[in-house]
Design a protein around this motif. Sequence first.
Motif, short mmCIF file in Angstrom:
data_model
loop_
_atom_site.label_atom_id
_atom_site.label_comp_id
_atom_site.label_asym_id
_atom_site.label_seq_id
_atom_site.Cartn_x
_atom_site.Cartn_y
_atom_site.Cartn_z
N TRP A 119 0.84 -1.19 0.00
CA TRP A 119 0.00 0.00 0.00
C TRP A 119 0.88 1.24 0.00
O TRP A 119 2.02 1.22 0.47
CB TRP A 119 -0.90 0.02 1.23
N CYS A 120 0.33 2.33 -0.49
CA CYS A 120 1.07 3.59 -0.49
C CYS A 120 1.42 3.99 0.96
O CYS A 120 0.61 3.78 1.86
CB CYS A 120 0.24 4.71 -1.12
N ASN B 295 -12.55 4.68 1.28
CA ASN B 295 -11.71 5.85 1.01
C ASN B 295 -12.35 6.80 -0.01
O ASN B 295 -11.73 7.76 -0.45
CB ASN B 295 -10.31 5.43 0.54
N CYS C 296 -7.53 -2.17 -3.43
CA CYS C 296 -6.43 -2.10 -2.46
C CYS C 296 -6.72 -2.99 -1.26
O CYS C 296 -5.82 -3.64 -0.72
CB CYS C 296 -6.23 -0.66 -2.01
N CYS D 69 -7.36 7.70 1.44
CA CYS D 69 -6.41 7.45 0.35
C CYS D 69 -5.55 8.70 0.20
O CYS D 69 -6.04 9.75 -0.22
CB CYS D 69 -7.15 7.15 -0.95
N ASN E 204 -7.07 10.97 -3.17
CA ASN E 204 -8.18 11.72 -2.59
C ASN E 204 -7.64 12.80 -1.65
O ASN E 204 -7.22 12.51 -0.53
CB ASN E 204 -9.12 10.78 -1.82
N THR F 273 -3.08 9.20 -1.80
CA THR F 273 -2.53 9.41 -3.14
C THR F 273 -3.53 10.07 -4.08
O THR F 273 -3.17 10.99 -4.83
CB THR F 273 -2.07 8.07 -3.74
N ASP G 113 -5.42 1.97 5.04
CA ASP G 113 -5.63 0.53 5.18
C ASP G 113 -4.68 -0.10 6.19
O ASP G 113 -4.99 -1.15 6.76
CB ASP G 113 -5.49 -0.16 3.83
N GLY H 145 -8.83 3.46 -5.62
CA GLY H 145 -7.40 3.73 -5.51
C GLY H 145 -6.55 2.84 -6.40
O GLY H 145 -5.61 3.31 -7.04
N CYS I 264 -1.29 5.11 3.70
CA CYS I 264 -2.63 4.60 3.37
C CYS I 264 -3.39 4.24 4.64
O CYS I 264 -2.84 3.65 5.57
CB CYS I 264 -2.50 3.37 2.48
#
Length: 288
Positions: free
Chosen positions: A18-19, A123, A53, A202, A206, A204, A24, A127, A22
């Motif tokens: 995940w970024c 999110n 994701c 999110c 949002n 990245t 998550d 994503g 994130c």
Amino acid sequence: MSTDIRFTDFKSDKQPTWCPGCGDFGTMNGMMKALANTGNDPDNTFIVAGIGCSGKIGTYMHSYALHGVHGRALPVGVGVKAANPELEVMVAGGDGDGYSIGVGHFIHAVRRNMDMTYVVMDNRIYGLTKGQFSPTSREDFETTTSPEGPQQAPVNPLALALAAGGTFIAQSFSSDAQRHAEIVQKAVEHDGFGFVNVYSPCVTFNDVDTYDYFRDSLVDLGEDDEYDPTDYDQATDVILDSEKEYQGVIYQNEESVSYNESHGLTENMADIPDGAPEDAMDLVREFY
């Protein structure tokens, strides 16, 4: 079930992709803490996930797991719980996976009230496929594929769950680690279908529904002495309130009886001997 399990026992040796930042990560940590706090362990836990994701979560958790297809995680989870009620079944999804292609399964899983938990990482965007609007995106939310926004009202998953006869409806924020884990734990302990919609930002794609936004706007129902989650009318008012974002157990029917118990699905199907009563097999056929 073991009493010596720690949430770290649910961590696999796979590193999440995940970024950084994130939501998550926090969502998953809360799920693991809730499972450990309720006395479960990886050997009796089954994680089901779909596409997005959130779909990677079964790889990052040490338990039995299945990574299914888009929108179909819930029927798999229902089947697993029906076949082996001794397992703790937790289904993980995203707002796209659960409230778009999977929304039909969501409604019927809610009304069936199987004794399992459904955690949705909301999110408000797609994503994994690089930032399209999702069913829960704001009406004016601009993306590269929708420069004028979706131009339609967002789905209200809590209202869908309530209308479908949900017996446990909650909402949490992945960054509020202790509260999030507590809410998921209550969902796991509930006798029936425990549904938790998690605000999981999110970072990245949002830049509207951010950590700061939720920290500033969240109203925690657990801090309201006058709020009673068993009061259906109060829950309805909160769920239909479009002006505020809420966290906490929003509605719980404390008299809920799970489908497993009401329909006699209490034995592991693998342990049912040949020549089992026909009515037991009829219960299995209901799902297929």
